[in-house]
Design an enzyme around this catalytic site. Structure first.
Site, PDB file in Angstrom:
ATOM      1  N   HIS A  94      -1.267  -5.639   2.327  1.00 45.07           N
ATOM      2  CA  HIS A  94      -2.472  -6.469   2.344  1.00 45.07           C
ATOM      3  C   HIS A  94      -2.136  -7.843   1.759  1.00 45.07           C
ATOM      4  O   HIS A  94      -1.509  -7.939   0.701  1.00 45.07           O
ATOM      5  CB  HIS A  94      -3.578  -5.829   1.497  1.00 45.07           C
ATOM      6  CG  HIS A  94      -4.566  -5.030   2.285  1.00 45.07           C
ATOM      7  ND1 HIS A  94      -4.809  -3.691   2.044  1.00 45.07           N
ATOM      8  CD2 HIS A  94      -5.381  -5.384   3.314  1.00 45.07           C
ATOM      9  CE1 HIS A  94      -5.741  -3.268   2.895  1.00 45.07           C
ATOM     10  NE2 HIS A  94      -6.104  -4.267   3.673  1.00 45.07           N
ATOM     11  N   CYS A 124      -8.063  -1.368   8.196  1.00 46.60           N
ATOM     12  CA  CYS A 124      -6.666  -1.376   7.736  1.00 46.60           C
ATOM     13  C   CYS A 124      -6.208   0.020   7.355  1.00 46.60           C
ATOM     14  O   CYS A 124      -5.136   0.468   7.773  1.00 46.60           O
ATOM     15  CB  CYS A 124      -6.497  -2.324   6.546  1.00 46.60           C
ATOM     16  SG  CYS A 124      -6.536  -4.053   7.038  1.00 46.60           S
ATOM     17  N   ARG A 161     -17.906  -0.714   5.247  1.00 46.47           N
ATOM     18  CA  ARG A 161     -18.884  -1.508   4.489  1.00 46.47           C
ATOM     19  C   ARG A 161     -19.595  -2.490   5.411  1.00 46.47           C
ATOM     20  O   ARG A 161     -20.748  -2.844   5.208  1.00 46.47           O
ATOM     21  CB  ARG A 161     -18.095  -2.253   3.388  1.00 46.47           C
ATOM     22  CG  ARG A 161     -18.848  -3.149   2.464  1.00 46.47           C
ATOM     23  CD  ARG A 161     -17.884  -3.808   1.465  1.00 46.47           C
ATOM     24  NE  ARG A 161     -16.768  -4.501   2.112  1.00 46.47           N
ATOM     25  CZ  ARG A 161     -16.836  -5.737   2.603  1.00 46.47           C
ATOM     26  NH1 ARG A 161     -17.943  -6.433   2.550  1.00 46.47           N
ATOM     27  NH2 ARG A 161     -15.761  -6.298   3.162  1.00 46.47           N
ATOM     28  N   GLU A 173       0.826  -1.209   0.000  1.00 44.30           N
ATOM     29  CA  GLU A 173       0.000   0.000   0.000  1.00 44.30           C
ATOM     30  C   GLU A 173       0.867   1.268   0.000  1.00 44.30           C
ATOM     31  O   GLU A 173       1.809   1.386   0.770  1.00 44.30           O
ATOM     32  CB  GLU A 173      -0.934   0.006   1.211  1.00 44.30           C
ATOM     33  CG  GLU A 173      -1.876  -1.191   1.286  1.00 44.30           C
ATOM     34  CD  GLU A 173      -2.899  -1.222   0.148  1.00 44.30           C
ATOM     35  OE1 GLU A 173      -3.015  -0.236  -0.602  1.00 44.30           O
ATOM     36  OE2 GLU A 173      -3.582  -2.269   0.012  1.00 44.30           O
TER      37      GLU A 173
END
Ligand code: PCA
Length: 212
Positions: free
Chosen positions: A167, A144, A91, A81
């Protein structure tokens, strides 16, 4: 004094029983990589509490390098990332049942921070070892990204310490039709990412011959 690398993984979330990030990180606890000592810690998958736990570890260990890892279910590749954004937008509920929507992580913070580990050098090191790895420009807007943003904000006062986030795909036993990567490959990826971060202060400009 020996340098410390703080390596974090997350507890399982969303009804799962394992999280590849912690399964891999815990196997590296106490290992020496590039002359530094790895300390692995598990973070709760909870907005707020995850950052409190991380900040406690930063204060206690004063690590030279912090690499946080998380699960990205559905992704086939290891994602290094590059950007953490100032946004919580969940979500699904976290493990404490909280589901922040459209909220800044730090009301007075910048819109984004960039990873301070050499992200392209990490991707190249992983690819050279035959691992499926990509550079990613979004860690999402769940826990995260929340931890990644909080980490980089905390380290913005510590010019000698570097921070990054990786990730990982699911492990084969949790995949259920999703792409997966064996545990030993996940461990190898974290090990290589730490070695590349310790060994290189300047990032590479290109990955696989192509300029970004
Ligand atoms: N993955 C989630 C949070 C914890 C984890 O391992 C995410 O990508 O935000």
């Amino acid at each position: 004094m020996t340098d410390t690398v703080l390596l974090t993984g997350f507890e399982p979330f969303d009804g799962e029983t394992i999280n590849p990030s912690w399964e891999a990180a815990r196997l590296l606890d106490g290992q020496r990589i590039g002359g530094a000592r790895v300390v692995a810690r598990r973070l709760p998958c909870v907005f707020g509490a995850s950052l409190t736990a991380l900040n406690d570890q930063l204060r206690a260990l004063r690590p030279r390098l912090v690499l946080c890892a998380g699960q990205a279910g559905g992704r086939a590749e290891i994602a290094v990332e590059r950007v953490a954004i100032n946004l919580d937008d969940a979500r699904i509920p976290d493990n404490a049942g909280r589901q922040p929507l459209d909220q800044p992580i730090a009301a007075d913070g910048p819109a984004a921070y960039f990873a301070t580990v050499p992200v392209k050098a990490i991707v190249a090191a992983l690819q050279d070892a035959g691992l499926p790895a990509v550079l990613s420009h979004s860690a999402g807007t769940f826990v995260c990204n929340h931890v990644f943003y909080g980490l980089l904000r905390a380290l913005s006062d510590e010019p000698d310490a570097r921070g990054g986030f990786i990730h990982l795909p699911c492990l084969p036993e949790q995949a259920a039709g999703r792409p997966s990567l064996p545990l030993e490959r996940c461990v190898q990826a974290l090990e290589l990412a730490i070695a590349a971060s310790l060994g290189q202060t300047q990032d590479s400009r290109a990955i696989g011959g192509s300029l970004y």
